[in-house]
Design a protein around this motif. Structure first.
Motif, PDB file in Angstrom:
ATOM      1  N   TRP A   1       0.803  -1.218   0.000  1.00 19.61           N
ATOM      2  CA  TRP A   1       0.000   0.000   0.000  1.00 19.61           C
ATOM      3  C   TRP A   1       0.841   1.275   0.000  1.00 19.61           C
ATOM      4  O   TRP A   1       0.346   2.341  -0.376  1.00 19.61           O
ATOM      5  N   GLN A   2       2.103   1.188   0.386  1.00 24.46           N
ATOM      6  CA  GLN A   2       2.933   2.384   0.490  1.00 24.46           C
ATOM      7  C   GLN A   2       3.130   3.044  -0.869  1.00 24.46           C
ATOM      8  O   GLN A   2       3.272   2.392  -1.895  1.00 24.46           O
ATOM      9  N   GLY A   3       3.150   4.393  -0.845  1.00 22.60           N
ATOM     10  CA  GLY A   3       3.440   5.153  -2.055  1.00 22.60           C
ATOM     11  C   GLY A   3       2.290   5.241  -3.025  1.00 22.60           C
ATOM     12  O   GLY A   3       2.487   5.682  -4.175  1.00 22.60           O
ATOM     13  N   ARG A   4       1.092   4.862  -2.597  1.00 23.60           N
ATOM     14  CA  ARG A   4      -0.058   4.877  -3.501  1.00 23.60           C
ATOM     15  C   ARG A   4      -1.017   6.002  -3.135  1.00 23.60           C
ATOM     16  O   ARG A   4      -0.904   6.627  -2.082  1.00 23.60           O
ATOM     17  N   ARG A   5      -1.986   6.248  -3.992  1.00 17.44           N
ATOM     18  CA  ARG A   5      -2.916   7.359  -3.816  1.00 17.44           C
ATOM     19  C   ARG A   5      -3.706   7.233  -2.523  1.00 17.44           C
ATOM     20  O   ARG A   5      -4.220   6.165  -2.193  1.00 17.44           O
ATOM     21  N   GLY A   6      -3.809   8.337  -1.795  1.00 16.47           N
ATOM     22  CA  GLY A   6      -4.655   8.399  -0.627  1.00 16.47           C
ATOM     23  C   GLY A   6      -5.957   9.100  -0.957  1.00 16.47           C
ATOM     24  O   GLY A   6      -6.053   9.836  -1.946  1.00 16.47           O
TER      25      GLY A   6
ATOM     26  N   VAL B   1      -4.898   4.082   6.263  1.00 11.19           N
ATOM     27  CA  VAL B   1      -6.358   4.142   6.135  1.00 11.19           C
ATOM     28  C   VAL B   1      -6.751   4.959   4.910  1.00 11.19           C
ATOM     29  O   VAL B   1      -7.691   4.612   4.188  1.00 11.19           O
ATOM     30  N   SER B   2      -6.014   6.031   4.658  1.00 10.16           N
ATOM     31  CA  SER B   2      -6.307   6.869   3.504  1.00 10.16           C
ATOM     32  C   SER B   2      -6.158   6.098   2.195  1.00 10.16           C
ATOM     33  O   SER B   2      -6.981   6.223   1.283  1.00 10.16           O
ATOM     34  N   VAL B   3      -5.108   5.274   2.097  1.00 13.14           N
ATOM     35  CA  VAL B   3      -4.896   4.477   0.883  1.00 13.14           C
ATOM     36  C   VAL B   3      -5.994   3.422   0.744  1.00 13.14           C
ATOM     37  O   VAL B   3      -6.543   3.213  -0.353  1.00 13.14           O
ATOM     38  N   ILE B   4      -6.332   2.752   1.845  1.00 14.63           N
ATOM     39  CA  ILE B   4      -7.375   1.731   1.777  1.00 14.63           C
ATOM     40  C   ILE B   4      -8.706   2.351   1.376  1.00 14.63           C
ATOM     41  O   ILE B   4      -9.449   1.804   0.549  1.00 14.63           O
ATOM     42  N   LEU B   5      -9.012   3.524   1.949  1.00 14.96           N
ATOM     43  CA  LEU B   5     -10.261   4.193   1.585  1.00 14.96           C
ATOM     44  C   LEU B   5     -10.266   4.568   0.108  1.00 14.96           C
ATOM     45  O   LEU B   5     -11.289   4.401  -0.578  1.00 14.96           O
ATOM     46  N   ALA B   6      -9.121   5.042  -0.393  1.00 11.65           N
ATOM     47  CA  ALA B   6      -9.027   5.369  -1.817  1.00 11.65           C
ATOM     48  C   ALA B   6      -9.276   4.135  -2.679  1.00 11.65           C
ATOM     49  O   ALA B   6      -9.961   4.202  -3.716  1.00 11.65           O
TER      50      ALA B   6
ATOM     51  N   GLN C   1      -7.357  -7.763  -8.262  1.00 14.06           N
ATOM     52  CA  GLN C   1      -7.511  -7.656  -9.714  1.00 14.06           C
ATOM     53  C   GLN C   1      -7.050  -6.302 -10.237  1.00 14.06           C
ATOM     54  O   GLN C   1      -6.369  -6.213 -11.273  1.00 14.06           O
ATOM     55  N   MET C   2      -7.415  -5.233  -9.536  1.00 12.09           N
ATOM     56  CA  MET C   2      -7.163  -3.885 -10.025  1.00 12.09           C
ATOM     57  C   MET C   2      -5.776  -3.365  -9.653  1.00 12.09           C
ATOM     58  O   MET C   2      -5.164  -2.611 -10.413  1.00 12.09           O
ATOM     59  N   PHE C   3      -5.282  -3.750  -8.483  1.00 13.72           N
ATOM     60  CA  PHE C   3      -4.045  -3.154  -7.988  1.00 13.72           C
ATOM     61  C   PHE C   3      -2.930  -4.169  -7.723  1.00 13.72           C
ATOM     62  O   PHE C   3      -1.779  -3.781  -7.541  1.00 13.72           O
ATOM     63  N   GLY C   4      -3.273  -5.453  -7.677  1.00 15.70           N
ATOM     64  CA  GLY C   4      -2.265  -6.462  -7.349  1.00 15.70           C
ATOM     65  C   GLY C   4      -1.607  -6.203  -6.021  1.00 15.70           C
ATOM     66  O   GLY C   4      -0.406  -6.426  -5.834  1.00 15.70           O
ATOM     67  N   ALA C   5      -2.414  -5.731  -5.051  1.00 20.36           N
ATOM     68  CA  ALA C   5      -1.856  -5.244  -3.788  1.00 20.36           C
ATOM     69  C   ALA C   5      -1.700  -6.307  -2.721  1.00 20.36           C
ATOM     70  O   ALA C   5      -1.069  -6.072  -1.694  1.00 20.36           O
ATOM     71  N   LEU C   6      -2.272  -7.494  -2.934  1.00 19.44           N
ATOM     72  CA  LEU C   6      -2.243  -8.510  -1.884  1.00 19.44           C
ATOM     73  C   LEU C   6      -0.954  -9.311  -1.919  1.00 19.44           C
ATOM     74  O   LEU C   6      -0.483  -9.724  -2.985  1.00 19.44           O
TER      75      LEU C   6
END
Length: 278
Positions: A3-8, A75-80, A208-213
């Motif tokens: 999640w680091q460095g991504r849109r909040g 939290v900001s990134v997850i909400l985004a 699917q969208m971010f490959g974040a897992l």
């Protein structure tokens, strides 16, 4: 979870620097108010014995630690991500426009459109002002007291509450509240399990969208769902399980519906209200 460095999200209302308001809330007054609108606290039980301090909740000093800052960024990134995922689903599957919720970060105690909020209520969604409320210290309680740590376990908490906002937008919360008023004992449980299922749908799209897992992330969410089932929490906090008082579902039910959403990636699979077996 990557999640680091991504849109909040720009829909964060950070009240943690407000400092002490001189208030201390004991008991479950805020929780009682929220129960009227069906969806109250995440856990549905009084966690006072686990928090200590005789049921009193003190507000923060107004100073944010590095850990506080990181939790807010997370939290900001997850909400985004929830905004992107649900905007996609609403547009492509429902032909509608998704209206994002605002997430309020607070420390100790605050006010919501549904009444007082404090550490005992846990994270919650208020349909009156359409905001999610979260004290990020709750993540530490998840880890240290409940054995449900991990960044994706925390993300699951946020996604669950956003799931209630989705229910609100779709008119599901109004129907559930009417059902509760008419004496439908399972209305609250079905509402919460659907929010778990929506959290699972979000997790599916998150990959699917971010490959974040990362490997083990889904297991973190499953473990969190297990640890916060009504039966598990009641056994831990009260020493006895009272099924008639369940508000969120058993550990097995919460895991089942989260995985239903995750494996299907389909909100149509989340109709807990018509399910014969939860």
């Amino acid at each position: 979870m990557r999640w680091q460095g991504r849109r909040g999200s720009g829909n964060i209302e950070d009240r943690r620097r407000m400092g002490s308001s001189g208030m201390a809330i004991g008991g479950a007054g805020g929780l009682g108010i929220l129960a009227i609108v069906v969806i109250g606290a995440l856990f549905g039980v009084d966690l006072t014995p686990m928090l200590g301090g005789g049921g009193q909740v003190q507000t923060g000093s107004g100073e944010l630690t590095q850990a506080d800052e990181q939790a807010g960024q997370f939290v900001s990134v997850i909400l985004a991500d929830t905004e992107d995922v649900w905007s996609n689903i609403f547009q492509t599957k429902l032909g509608q426009t998704y209206e994002p919720t605002t997430l309020v970060l607070f420390s100790g105690v605050t006010q919501s459109g549904c009444g007082g909020a404090n550490a005992q209520t846990g994270p919650f969604y208020c349909p009156v002002d359409k905001k999610v409320y979260l004290d990020t210290d709750f993540f530490q309680l998840m880890d240290r007291q409940l054995g449900a740590g991990g960044d994706f376990a925390d993300a699951y908490v946020v996604a669950h509450e956003v799931g209630h906002h989705v229910q609100d937008l779709l008119g599901i919360l109004d129907e559930a509240q009417r059902g509760a008023q008419q004496g439908a004992d399972s209305a609250s449980v079905r509402t919460e399990l659907q929010a778990d299922c929506f959290a699972g749908v979000w997790a599916s799209y998150e990959q699917q969208m971010f490959g974040a897992l990362d490997q083990g992330d889904v297991e973190e969410a499953v473990n969190a769902a297990q640890q916060i089932g009504d039966d598990t929490l009641q056994q831990e906090t009260q020493g006895v399980v009272v099924p008639d008082s369940f508000t969120h579902g058993t550990s097995a039910q919460r895991v089942r519906w989260f995985m239903t959403g995750y494996q299907s990636g389909d909100i149509g699979a989340c109709d807990t209200f018509r399910a014969r077996q939860l």
